[in-house]
Design a protein around this motif. Structure first.
Motif, PDB file in Angstrom:
ATOM      1  N   LYS A  18       0.831  -1.204   0.000  1.00 57.36           N
ATOM      2  CA  LYS A  18       0.000   0.000   0.000  1.00 57.36           C
ATOM      3  C   LYS A  18       0.867   1.256   0.000  1.00 57.36           C
ATOM      4  O   LYS A  18       0.585   2.220  -0.725  1.00 57.36           O
ATOM      5  N   ILE A  19       1.924   1.261   0.815  1.00 60.32           N
ATOM      6  CA  ILE A  19       2.839   2.409   0.839  1.00 60.32           C
ATOM      7  C   ILE A  19       3.422   2.641  -0.541  1.00 60.32           C
ATOM      8  O   ILE A  19       3.504   3.779  -1.023  1.00 60.32           O
ATOM      9  N   ARG A  20       3.803   1.562  -1.209  1.00 66.38           N
ATOM     10  CA  ARG A  20       4.371   1.684  -2.553  1.00 66.38           C
ATOM     11  C   ARG A  20       3.353   2.300  -3.516  1.00 66.38           C
ATOM     12  O   ARG A  20       3.699   3.165  -4.325  1.00 66.38           O
ATOM     13  N   ARG A  21       2.110   1.858  -3.416  1.00 64.97           N
ATOM     14  CA  ARG A  21       1.066   2.406  -4.304  1.00 64.97           C
ATOM     15  C   ARG A  21       0.830   3.894  -4.022  1.00 64.97           C
ATOM     16  O   ARG A  21       0.672   4.696  -4.951  1.00 64.97           O
ATOM     17  N   VAL A  22       0.798   4.245  -2.750  1.00 68.80           N
ATOM     18  CA  VAL A  22       0.546   5.636  -2.376  1.00 68.80           C
ATOM     19  C   VAL A  22       1.683   6.541  -2.836  1.00 68.80           C
ATOM     20  O   VAL A  22       1.456   7.683  -3.258  1.00 68.80           O
ATOM     21  N   LEU A  23       2.909   6.050  -2.788  1.00 67.48           N
ATOM     22  CA  LEU A  23       4.042   6.838  -3.283  1.00 67.48           C
ATOM     23  C   LEU A  23       3.869   7.138  -4.765  1.00 67.48           C
ATOM     24  O   LEU A  23       4.234   8.229  -5.238  1.00 67.48           O
ATOM     25  N   GLY A  24       3.301   6.182  -5.506  1.00 63.57           N
ATOM     26  CA  GLY A  24       3.035   6.421  -6.919  1.00 63.57           C
ATOM     27  C   GLY A  24       1.983   7.492  -7.147  1.00 63.57           C
ATOM     28  O   GLY A  24       1.994   8.178  -8.174  1.00 63.57           O
ATOM     29  N   LYS A  25       1.063   7.670  -6.172  1.00 64.24           N
ATOM     30  CA  LYS A  25       0.072   8.744  -6.268  1.00 64.24           C
ATOM     31  C   LYS A  25       0.686  10.091  -5.897  1.00 64.24           C
ATOM     32  O   LYS A  25       0.302  11.128  -6.446  1.00 64.24           O
TER      33      LYS A  25
END
Length: 366
Positions: A271-278
């Motif tokens: 989830k952290i990885r996905r949020v960094l992409g946002k």
């Protein structure tokens, strides 16, 4: 300090302005989209973040003095002394026969090289001995060194600075691997290469992690973004937004230590990885796993699990100054060749240095 960063020309990123300062133009093609349901986190500021520097100002750190280099190599050799002794003594007055190969196989397995890498090295060594008609034990030892260097060299890769503005680094690892300490050391290295840094205390799972990171932030004079409690992904998002607004060069995000078997916690990392992409379209630019060099084949299991979950870009191997056997790097090279950016042999800043295959094998087979 060793010069270990290779630079590429920086791509200028448009400035993103924090709400509390005067508005500045933002390029329409890279708007900053707010993350839904994520509230801003209060920043724990230990010092003002240095402004972004021009490319011309980013120069390599001075080359290490000969005595400093010698000290580093001696500490590395001391850390690998146990494995070195078990390998090198095999070749003292030895005959080139099946007994030598059997003993070498046992020594490599004991050194945590793993079955796949051990069999690969033995097969290649036997072939080399036959083709080059080697008859002396020292010649066979030299041949093994060459094979090890060839095996480990693909892991040797520099960490590139200046390619992204900011460069977003996500740091993962199990508890006890030295993750937070490694972040502090890396921040200091970045500063020595004229990079401004923001740290994000995304390890909200361990009570003392935020305070430990704040101490490193104060020691290095950098800002630490933290929350008293809450979603680690929100902390990561806010840290990237802050770095873009302040034109900071590097964002390093600490994450909670966890075992690969803790699937619900591994999902949090995803989830952290996905949020960094946002927070930034191309982020994260580096996903590093910190590994305790004493954990043997368990380290290989960690690399596989975290790589499957996060697509690792690099490794940091710590604690090679203790009872570390060192052979796990051969196992990683053969089974899951994720680049090894740094290795550590102690607690001091200078004890974390870029991985060099030649130096490592020299320490292992001196």
């Amino acid at each position: 300090m060793f010069s270990f960063f290779r630079r590429k020309p920086k791509e200028e990123a448009p400035a993103v302005v924090a709400p509390e300062v005067a508005p500045a133009p933002v390029a329409p093609e890279t708007p900053v989209q707010p993350l839904p349901n994520v509230s801003p986190a209060p920043a724990v500021t230990t010092a003002a973040v240095a402004p972004a520097v021009e490319e011309a100002e980013i120069t390599p750190a001075p080359a290490p003095a000969p005595e400093q280099k010698k000290s580093w190599l001696s500490r590395l050799k001391a850390g690998l002394a146990k494995t070195s002794s078990s390998l090198t003594t095999l070749f003292v007055g030895a005959r080139i026969d099946d007994d030598l190969y059997d003993e070498l196989e046992a020594a490599l397995l004991t050194a945590d090289a793993g079955v796949e890498a051990t069999l690969f090295l033995l097969d290649a060594l036997k072939k080399k001995v036959k083709e080059e008609k080697l008859t002396e034990a020292e010649q066979v030892k030299a041949a093994l060194k060459t094979l090890l260097i060839d095996l480990l060299t693909p892991l040797q890769k520099p960490l590139i600075l200046g390619k992204h503005q900011p460069m977003v680094m996500m740091i993962a690892g199990v508890n006890g691997a030295g993750k937070t300490t490694t972040i502090g050391k890396l921040a200091k290295h970045m500063q020595m290469h004229h990079q401004s840094v923001v740290l994000a205390a995304g390890d909200t799972f361990r009570a003392a992690a935020r305070e430990q990171l704040a101490i490193w932030g104060e020691r290095n004079g950098v800002t630490v973004i933290a929350q008293e409690s809450g979603d680690p992904a929100a902390v990561a998002f806010d840290a990237v937004a802050s770095a873009k607004a302040r034109q900071t060069n590097v964002v390093m995000i600490d994450t909670a230590g966890r075992l690969p078997t803790q699937l619900h916690l591994m999902e949090e990392l995803k989830k952290i990885r996905r949020v960094l992409g946002k927070a930034m379209d191309t982020a994260p630019h580096e996903v590093l796993l910190v590994i305790d060099g004493n954990t043997g084949q368990n380290a290989l299991a960690q690399v596989k699990a975290f790589d499957d979950a996060l697509q690792l870009t690099g490794l940091v191997i710590t604690k090679l100054d203790g009872t570390a056997k060192g052979g796990v790097l051969a196992a990683i090279a053969k089974t899951r060749p994720v680049p090894v950016y740094f290795i550590g042999v102690g607690e001091q800043i200078e004890d974390l240095q870029p991985f060099n295959a030649q130096e490592f094998v020299d320490a292992l087979l001196n």
